[in-house]
Design a protein around this motif. Structure first.
Motif, short mmCIF file in Angstrom:
data_model
loop_
_atom_site.label_atom_id
_atom_site.label_comp_id
_atom_site.label_asym_id
_atom_site.label_seq_id
_atom_site.Cartn_x
_atom_site.Cartn_y
_atom_site.Cartn_z
N CYS A 1 0.85 -1.20 0.00
CA CYS A 1 0.00 0.00 0.00
C CYS A 1 0.88 1.25 0.00
CB CYS A 1 -0.92 0.01 1.22
SG CYS A 1 -2.39 -1.01 1.06
N THR B 1 -4.02 2.74 3.58
CA THR B 1 -3.90 1.61 4.51
C THR B 1 -5.16 1.42 5.34
OG1 THR B 1 -2.83 3.04 6.13
CG2 THR B 1 -1.40 1.78 4.66
N LEU C 1 -3.50 -5.95 0.24
CA LEU C 1 -3.75 -5.43 -1.10
C LEU C 1 -3.49 -6.59 -2.06
CD1 LEU C 1 -4.16 -2.77 -2.87
CD2 LEU C 1 -1.67 -2.75 -3.04
#
Length: 283
Positions: free
Chosen positions: A218, A225, A239
């Motif tokens: 991220c 985040t 992610l």
């Protein structure tokens, strides 16, 4: 000569952009490919529901398989998918795998190539047409073999495979993110963190690996985040790929509060499960 196959999408444990080592796991969402071979010159492709879609990858997959296991036949390939494109859920790997296996089925050649090598054909096609930075053998192997794979993408080498039994929650924002556009140099700056994540994954500590990967990438790729923090109830969260989707894994009870939070966000939230069979030709 006709063939059909379907390949699962996948989520990320470790993004391979930093070091070339990656890890991914298959989920129960599919891309289906239908291939019709004939004596025509060249291959024409179509993506169902996307009239102006980029068909170079699936066409190249047919070409490579026909060159190596047939007589260079041409023909037609069409894919249809439940997997949103450019969402970080390995839609390109699923499309490539489904197309490779459908073409092998059309040629009656599915027993002539190992599943790992079939995945490598799709990876080669992806590199040929420029839709991947790393070659994505982690994504391709997870989708082709099922379960969770850890790979060396620089060598297209399978390092480990496991078959976790997880519920999987996915949040996909409305925007798209193409992996070929990712800032590779920025990702390489977090290589020391990625090496720790790789060690965790090879040690079977997938949940911890996912969450560290998610926070690190991220930061590297410029994603917020906060979706990660909203999913700390889960066993693991990351992610997925180069985004924009996030994936959380665990039990349904662990994922219920995460779903409540993610559903307040714009986009789509859906619950699925890990898939361990890989790409299927009996469809």
């Amino acid at each position: 000569m006709d063939g059909q196959a379907k390949a699962p999408a996948a989520g990320t444990v470790l993004n391979a952009l930093a070091t070339g080592t990656g890890a991914a796991f298959a989920i129960e969402e599919y891309t289906t490919a239908t291939v019709e071979l004939d004596d025509a010159t060249g291959v024409t492709g179509h993506i169902d529901g996307v009239d102006d879609g980029d068909t170079r990858l699936i066409e190249r997959c047919v070409e490579l398989v026909a060159e190596r296991f047939g007589d260079g036949q041409g023909g037609y390939v069409e894919t249809a998918s439940d997997v949103p494109m450019a969402s970080g859920l390995k839609s390109s790997s699923a499309a490539a795998n489904a197309t490779v296996m459908a073409t092998l089925a059309a040629l009656g050649a599915t027993e002539r190539v190992s599943r790992e090598d079939a995945a490598r054909i799709g990876v080669e096609a992806a590199r040929d047409v420029g839709v991947t930075v790393t070659g994505a053998f982690d994504d391709a192997s997870a989708s082709m073999l099922g379960g969770l794979t850890v790979t060396n993408n620089d060598e297209d080498e399978l390092l480990a495979r496991d078959t976790p039994d997880w519920d999987v929650l996915v949040w996909t924002p409305p925007e798209q993110s193409f992996s070929a556009d990712a800032d590779v140099e920025r990702c390489r700056q977090i290589a020391p963190i990625a090496e720790v994540v790789a060690d965790l994954a090879l040690d079977g500590q997938y949940h911890e690996a996912m969450s560290i990967n998610g926070l690190a990438f991220c930061a590297a790729l410029g994603f917020p985040t906060e979706p990660m923090m909203e999913a700390m109830d889960a066993a693991g969260v990351s992610l997925s790929g180069t985004g924009p989707s996030f994936v959380a894994v665990g039990t349904s009870d662990q994922l219920a509060p995460v779903r409540d939070r993610w559903e307040r966000r714009e986009g789509t939230v859906w619950l699925t499960h890990t898939q361990t069979e890989g790409t299927l030709t009996d469809v």
